[in-house]
Write a protein that holds these residues in place. Sequence first.
Motif, PDB file in Angstrom:
ATOM      1  N   PHE A  13      44.213  18.764 -29.851  1.00 41.89           N
ATOM      2  CA  PHE A  13      43.090  19.694 -29.913  1.00 41.89           C
ATOM      3  C   PHE A  13      43.639  21.107 -29.913  1.00 41.89           C
ATOM      4  N   GLN A  14      43.000  21.985 -30.655  1.00 40.82           N
ATOM      5  CA  GLN A  14      43.370  23.393 -30.636  1.00 40.82           C
ATOM      6  C   GLN A  14      42.181  24.220 -30.191  1.00 40.82           C
ATOM      7  N   LEU A  15      42.478  25.213 -29.366  1.00 42.96           N
ATOM      8  CA  LEU A  15      41.458  26.147 -28.916  1.00 42.96           C
ATOM      9  C   LEU A  15      41.934  27.542 -29.289  1.00 42.96           C
ATOM     10  N   ASP A  16      41.254  28.158 -30.230  1.00 40.47           N
ATOM     11  CA  ASP A  16      41.602  29.499 -30.685  1.00 40.47           C
ATOM     12  C   ASP A  16      40.372  30.375 -30.602  1.00 40.47           C
ATOM     13  N   GLY A  17      40.559  31.566 -30.057  1.00 43.00           N
ATOM     14  CA  GLY A  17      39.457  32.523 -29.989  1.00 43.00           C
ATOM     15  C   GLY A  17      39.971  33.899 -29.622  1.00 43.00           C
ATOM     16  N   ASP A  18      39.367  34.902 -30.194  1.00 40.45           N
ATOM     17  CA  ASP A  18      39.732  36.283 -29.907  1.00 40.45           C
ATOM     18  C   ASP A  18      38.593  36.970 -29.173  1.00 40.45           C
ATOM     19  N   GLU A  19      38.970  37.878 -28.286  1.00 44.16           N
ATOM     20  CA  GLU A  19      38.015  38.674 -27.514  1.00 44.16           C
ATOM     21  C   GLU A  19      37.042  37.800 -26.719  1.00 44.16           C
ATOM     22  N   LEU A  20      37.560  36.689 -26.173  1.00 44.05           N
ATOM     23  CA  LEU A  20      36.713  35.799 -25.384  1.00 44.05           C
ATOM     24  C   LEU A  20      36.491  36.383 -23.993  1.00 44.05           C
ATOM     25  N   PRO A  21      35.242  36.398 -23.517  1.00 41.76           N
ATOM     26  CA  PRO A  21      35.007  36.864 -22.146  1.00 41.76           C
ATOM     27  C   PRO A  21      35.501  35.817 -21.153  1.00 41.76           C
ATOM     28  N   ILE A  22      36.171  36.291 -20.090  1.00 43.64           N
ATOM     29  CA  ILE A  22      36.696  35.374 -19.084  1.00 43.64           C
ATOM     30  C   ILE A  22      36.227  35.835 -17.712  1.00 43.64           C
ATOM     31  N   ASP A  23      35.680  34.897 -16.940  1.00 42.13           N
ATOM     32  CA  ASP A  23      35.292  35.155 -15.557  1.00 42.13           C
ATOM     33  C   ASP A  23      35.718  33.920 -14.775  1.00 42.13           C
ATOM     34  N   TRP A  24      36.815  34.042 -14.008  1.00 41.87           N
ATOM     35  CA  TRP A  24      37.417  32.882 -13.380  1.00 41.87           C
ATOM     36  C   TRP A  24      37.420  33.013 -11.872  1.00 41.87           C
ATOM     37  N   THR A  53      49.724  23.710 -24.052  1.00 44.64           N
ATOM     38  CA  THR A  53      50.704  24.756 -24.360  1.00 44.64           C
ATOM     39  C   THR A  53      50.012  25.868 -25.140  1.00 44.64           C
ATOM     40  N   GLY A  54      50.709  26.977 -25.285  1.00 48.23           N
ATOM     41  CA  GLY A  54      50.188  28.058 -26.111  1.00 48.23           C
ATOM     42  C   GLY A  54      50.329  29.402 -25.443  1.00 48.23           C
ATOM     43  N   ARG A  55      49.481  30.319 -25.891  1.00 44.98           N
ATOM     44  CA  ARG A  55      49.588  31.715 -25.467  1.00 44.98           C
ATOM     45  C   ARG A  55      48.194  32.281 -25.228  1.00 44.98           C
ATOM     46  N   ILE A  56      48.104  33.090 -24.187  1.00 43.91           N
ATOM     47  CA  ILE A  56      46.881  33.833 -23.913  1.00 43.91           C
ATOM     48  C   ILE A  56      47.266  35.302 -23.799  1.00 43.91           C
ATOM     49  N   ASP A  57      46.725  36.127 -24.678  1.00 42.60           N
ATOM     50  CA  ASP A  57      46.929  37.570 -24.628  1.00 42.60           C
ATOM     51  C   ASP A  57      45.717  38.171 -23.931  1.00 42.60           C
ATOM     52  N   ILE A  58      45.980  38.954 -22.898  1.00 44.86           N
ATOM     53  CA  ILE A  58      44.902  39.553 -22.118  1.00 44.86           C
ATOM     54  C   ILE A  58      44.990  41.067 -22.282  1.00 44.86           C
ATOM     55  N   PRO A  59      44.224  41.643 -23.212  1.00 40.21           N
ATOM     56  CA  PRO A  59      44.301  43.091 -23.422  1.00 40.21           C
ATOM     57  C   PRO A  59      43.579  43.891 -22.345  1.00 40.21           C
ATOM     58  N   GLN A  60      42.534  43.310 -21.754  1.00 42.32           N
ATOM     59  CA  GLN A  60      41.733  44.027 -20.752  1.00 42.32           C
ATOM     60  C   GLN A  60      41.238  43.032 -19.721  1.00 42.32           C
ATOM     61  N   ALA A  61      41.507  43.357 -18.431  1.00 42.19           N
ATOM     62  CA  ALA A  61      41.029  42.472 -17.368  1.00 42.19           C
ATOM     63  C   ALA A  61      41.225  43.131 -16.011  1.00 42.19           C
ATOM     64  N   THR A  62      40.486  42.614 -15.053  1.00 38.71           N
ATOM     65  CA  THR A  62      40.690  42.950 -13.651  1.00 38.71           C
ATOM     66  C   THR A  62      41.054  41.654 -12.944  1.00 38.71           C
ATOM     67  N   LEU A  63      42.246  41.636 -12.341  1.00 40.79           N
ATOM     68  CA  LEU A  63      42.750  40.454 -11.651  1.00 40.79           C
ATOM     69  C   LEU A  63      42.755  40.725 -10.157  1.00 40.79           C
ATOM     70  N   SER A  64      42.520  39.698  -9.381  1.00 37.68           N
ATOM     71  CA  SER A  64      42.597  39.815  -7.929  1.00 37.68           C
ATOM     72  C   SER A  64      43.555  38.766  -7.416  1.00 37.68           C
ATOM     73  N   LEU A  65      44.483  39.181  -6.540  1.00 38.51           N
ATOM     74  CA  LEU A  65      45.327  38.186  -5.900  1.00 38.51           C
ATOM     75  C   LEU A  65      44.427  37.319  -5.044  1.00 38.51           C
ATOM     76  N   PRO A  66      44.683  36.035  -5.018  1.00 38.37           N
ATOM     77  CA  PRO A  66      43.789  35.160  -4.248  1.00 38.37           C
ATOM     78  C   PRO A  66      43.870  35.448  -2.753  1.00 38.37           C
ATOM     79  N   ASP A  67      42.691  35.502  -2.126  1.00 37.44           N
ATOM     80  CA  ASP A  67      42.694  35.600  -0.674  1.00 37.44           C
ATOM     81  C   ASP A  67      43.070  34.225  -0.118  1.00 37.44           C
ATOM     82  N   GLU A  68      43.253  34.134   1.173  1.00 43.58           N
ATOM     83  CA  GLU A  68      43.722  32.895   1.798  1.00 43.58           C
ATOM     84  C   GLU A  68      42.800  31.717   1.478  1.00 43.58           C
TER      85      GLU A  68
END
Length: 195
Positions: A13-24, A53-68
């Motif tokens: 299976f292939q998953l390809d997409g550009d400018e996908l919104p991510i909220d994780w 396998t593959g690549r994810i390019d993240i041009p814009q995001a806000t990441l948070s280190l996980p709390d405990e």
Amino acid sequence: AELAGRLPTFLNFQLDGDELPIDWDGLMEGRANVHLNLTGIAKETGGLKPLLTGRIDIPQATLSLPDEETRNRLLALTSGRKRWLDYNIALALGNDVWGGYMGSTIRATGDLRFTPSLTGNRPAVNGELFLSRGVIRIPFYEVNFRIRQGYAYFEDDLIPRLENLEADSTLGTYQLTARFDGKYPKIQADVVSNP
């Protein structure tokens, strides 16, 4: 995908997409260009083990280190279980990616790799990020340091080791320059004052 009865014999299976919104799960919010491939590796006992396998390019995001709590929940997903999915994903962070933890925010650019840990089934990150711009807040002293530059090294863990992270602050008439090194919770701060 192909099956022989209930046993998979082919998977691609292939998953390809550009400018996908991510909220994780409070760990990341932003946009990503995703190019992933899910294939199957033959198991000795028959059937296939999925490999992502593959690549994810993240041009814009806000990441948070996980709390405990979040970190424990993520680790519980793999605790005591046999890993059913292998993965090896390249992550490229662009110029508008910010990381935050306990009120501090830092811009990070660079390349990471998301894989299973070398020492177990838990997920791990490896790679190097260049840190520039942002603010380190030290709540006990109500001091804010403006980031100049530095590096974060991920070494088979979700928490990075900081190296030569330089930052400036002003406290009254004093100009402070700090250098942060180490891995949370053992981060060493060397502070020089002028005058």
